[in-house]
Design a protein around this motif. Sequence first.
Motif, PDB file in Angstrom:
ATOM      1  N   GLN A   1       0.861  -1.187   0.000  1.00 51.18           N
ATOM      2  CA  GLN A   1       0.000   0.000   0.000  1.00 51.18           C
ATOM      3  C   GLN A   1       0.892   1.229   0.000  1.00 51.18           C
ATOM      4  O   GLN A   1       1.852   1.313   0.779  1.00 51.18           O
ATOM      5  CB  GLN A   1      -0.922   0.004   1.225  1.00 51.18           C
ATOM      6  N   ASP A   2       0.587   2.158  -0.878  1.00 51.63           N
ATOM      7  CA  ASP A   2       1.375   3.375  -1.020  1.00 51.63           C
ATOM      8  C   ASP A   2       0.640   4.528  -0.360  1.00 51.63           C
ATOM      9  O   ASP A   2      -0.293   5.097  -0.918  1.00 51.63           O
ATOM     10  CB  ASP A   2       1.626   3.669  -2.501  1.00 51.63           C
ATOM     11  N   GLY A   3       1.088   4.863   0.833  1.00 53.83           N
ATOM     12  CA  GLY A   3       0.538   6.008   1.533  1.00 53.83           C
ATOM     13  C   GLY A   3       1.510   7.155   1.634  1.00 53.83           C
ATOM     14  O   GLY A   3       1.285   8.105   2.391  1.00 53.83           O
ATOM     15  N   GLY A   4       2.608   7.091   0.879  1.00 56.36           N
ATOM     16  CA  GLY A   4       3.641   8.114   0.936  1.00 56.36           C
ATOM     17  C   GLY A   4       4.911   7.584   1.581  1.00 56.36           C
ATOM     18  O   GLY A   4       4.874   6.675   2.416  1.00 56.36           O
ATOM     19  N   SER A   5       6.071   8.141   1.171  1.00 49.11           N
ATOM     20  CA  SER A   5       7.387   7.738   1.700  1.00 49.11           C
ATOM     21  C   SER A   5       7.633   6.250   1.471  1.00 49.11           C
ATOM     22  O   SER A   5       8.181   5.552   2.326  1.00 49.11           O
ATOM     23  CB  SER A   5       7.491   8.074   3.195  1.00 49.11           C
ATOM     24  N   ALA A   6       7.236   5.744   0.303  1.00 46.43           N
ATOM     25  CA  ALA A   6       7.322   4.305   0.041  1.00 46.43           C
ATOM     26  C   ALA A   6       8.764   3.845  -0.108  1.00 46.43           C
ATOM     27  O   ALA A   6       9.142   2.790   0.418  1.00 46.43           O
ATOM     28  CB  ALA A   6       6.522   3.963  -1.214  1.00 46.43           C
TER      29      ALA A   6
ATOM     30  N   ALA B   1      12.108  10.030   4.286  1.00 44.97           N
ATOM     31  CA  ALA B   1      11.662  10.850   3.159  1.00 44.97           C
ATOM     32  C   ALA B   1      11.200  12.217   3.656  1.00 44.97           C
ATOM     33  O   ALA B   1      10.689  12.352   4.771  1.00 44.97           O
ATOM     34  CB  ALA B   1      10.526  10.158   2.405  1.00 44.97           C
ATOM     35  N   LEU B   2      11.385  13.217   2.811  1.00 45.02           N
ATOM     36  CA  LEU B   2      10.954  14.570   3.097  1.00 45.02           C
ATOM     37  C   LEU B   2      10.366  15.173   1.832  1.00 45.02           C
ATOM     38  O   LEU B   2      10.651  14.725   0.721  1.00 45.02           O
ATOM     39  CB  LEU B   2      12.111  15.461   3.581  1.00 45.02           C
ATOM     40  N   CYS B   3       9.546  16.202   2.020  1.00 47.69           N
ATOM     41  CA  CYS B   3       9.022  16.957   0.889  1.00 47.69           C
ATOM     42  C   CYS B   3       8.794  18.393   1.327  1.00 47.69           C
ATOM     43  O   CYS B   3       8.684  18.686   2.524  1.00 47.69           O
ATOM     44  CB  CYS B   3       7.727  16.336   0.357  1.00 47.69           C
ATOM     45  N   ARG B   4       8.757  19.263   0.341  1.00 49.97           N
ATOM     46  CA  ARG B   4       8.508  20.682   0.602  1.00 49.97           C
ATOM     47  C   ARG B   4       7.301  21.110  -0.195  1.00 49.97           C
ATOM     48  O   ARG B   4       7.266  20.940  -1.419  1.00 49.97           O
ATOM     49  CB  ARG B   4       9.718  21.525   0.201  1.00 49.97           C
TER      50      ARG B   4
ATOM     51  N   ALA C   1       2.783  12.170   3.513  1.00 49.39           N
ATOM     52  CA  ALA C   1       1.775  11.235   3.033  1.00 49.39           C
ATOM     53  C   ALA C   1       1.670  11.356   1.511  1.00 49.39           C
ATOM     54  O   ALA C   1       2.264  12.222   0.888  1.00 49.39           O
ATOM     55  CB  ALA C   1       0.429  11.497   3.700  1.00 49.39           C
ATOM     56  N   GLU C   2       0.884  10.468   0.919  1.00 55.52           N
ATOM     57  CA  GLU C   2       0.775  10.449  -0.537  1.00 55.52           C
ATOM     58  C   GLU C   2       0.196  11.744  -1.106  1.00 55.52           C
ATOM     59  O   GLU C   2       0.717  12.266  -2.100  1.00 55.52           O
ATOM     60  CB  GLU C   2      -0.054   9.233  -0.965  1.00 55.52           C
ATOM     61  N   PRO C   3      -0.869  12.342  -0.513  1.00 60.20           N
ATOM     62  CA  PRO C   3      -1.334  13.636  -1.050  1.00 60.20           C
ATOM     63  C   PRO C   3      -0.295  14.735  -0.918  1.00 60.20           C
ATOM     64  O   PRO C   3      -0.185  15.600  -1.787  1.00 60.20           O
ATOM     65  CB  PRO C   3      -2.593  13.924  -0.219  1.00 60.20           C
ATOM     66  N   GLU C   4       0.485  14.721   0.176  1.00 55.65           N
ATOM     67  CA  GLU C   4       1.520  15.743   0.354  1.00 55.65           C
ATOM     68  C   GLU C   4       2.641  15.566  -0.675  1.00 55.65           C
ATOM     69  O   GLU C   4       3.167  16.550  -1.197  1.00 55.65           O
ATOM     70  CB  GLU C   4       2.077  15.663   1.773  1.00 55.65           C
ATOM     71  N   GLU C   5       3.008  14.338  -0.969  1.00 57.22           N
ATOM     72  CA  GLU C   5       4.023  14.095  -2.001  1.00 57.22           C
ATOM     73  C   GLU C   5       3.534  14.534  -3.370  1.00 57.22           C
ATOM     74  O   GLU C   5       4.306  15.067  -4.178  1.00 57.22           O
ATOM     75  CB  GLU C   5       4.391  12.616  -2.026  1.00 57.22           C
ATOM     76  N   ARG C   6       2.251  14.310  -3.636  1.00 56.95           N
ATOM     77  CA  ARG C   6       1.710  14.644  -4.949  1.00 56.95           C
ATOM     78  C   ARG C   6       1.709  16.148  -5.187  1.00 56.95           C
ATOM     79  O   ARG C   6       1.914  16.600  -6.323  1.00 56.95           O
ATOM     80  CB  ARG C   6       0.299  14.076  -5.060  1.00 56.95           C
ATOM     81  N   ARG C   7       1.482  16.925  -4.149  1.00 58.30           N
ATOM     82  CA  ARG C   7       1.415  18.378  -4.307  1.00 58.30           C
ATOM     83  C   ARG C   7       2.729  19.071  -3.969  1.00 58.30           C
ATOM     84  O   ARG C   7       2.774  20.301  -3.934  1.00 58.30           O
ATOM     85  CB  ARG C   7       0.299  18.934  -3.417  1.00 58.30           C
TER      86      ARG C   7
END
Length: 307
Positions: A177-182, A209-212, A225-231
């Motif tokens: 399951q891909d919920g982000g930071s896979a 993993a990190l995102c901005r 999370a996956e929505p945060e990575e997508r945006r």
Amino acid sequence: MGWGGIPLPLTACARLLPGPAPSPPARRVPPAMPLDHRRLRGPEESQPPALWAATAAEDEEDEEGAGAAPRDPCALRPLFARAGLLSQAQGSAYVELGSGTKVLCAAWGPREAAEPGPGRLLCEFRRAPFAGRGARGRPGAAAEREAAAALREALEPAVRLGRYPRARLAVSALLLQDGGSALAAAVSAAALALADAGVEMYDLAVGCALCRPAAPAASWMLQPAEPEERRAAARLTLALLPALNQVSAVLGGGRGGPPEDWAQALRLGLDGCHRQYPVLRQSLLRAAQRRDAAAAATATAAAATSA
């Protein structure tokens, strides 16, 4: 009498007499098919289902963006790790993040290789068909090969390949399951599986993993999370050997700002790896204790049977 005194049959006389034309033979009408009142008639106009699926996905994204509460960017999500689950593999591990990401890894010890030279580490990364939602859940084989290459880059510095000449070590990661930071979760799970298989290692590789976000004054966030990575406008994934304080791999890209901001993200990621390290070590210790207890029980039962 007929023409020239020749008698004519009665039917011919009837045809010669004036009168209404004979009616054509009646056509046979087939019986009407019975009506099926249980069947619903289709609409006059229809649209492809993909249009409705895209609209539903956009509405869901809007709800996620509007209903998501702001969280501490330096806070780690809950982490669950367990080693020694699969009996078919020499080593195995399962890692689950609080965002919903679930990764299962299996590892196999040294096997003889046909070509001479130092030991080799073979990595495989696969996504389950139900790992993601919609088209995002099926990135294709190219993305899986890229993730497998990144996994190998992160794990090779942690494994003592020089102790396994002419041998192959294999590890396979399955994203359930891909919920982000896979990818970061796969690095941690693969390192646990190799250690559970008895492979000599310098240290456990821990992924983070990190995102901005795309906002101008936004800060870097740990374990998105996956929505945060997508945006996100920029992403960063790093692997660390905490006992040696050595970075084994860095993978990132996007518009993360000046170099000072990337350096801040690296410091934040290193701190996240150090905080996850005790959880992974404890899971490996519990797996070794379960294995020792099972071996002792087997030995006791064999001694009782022989006596």
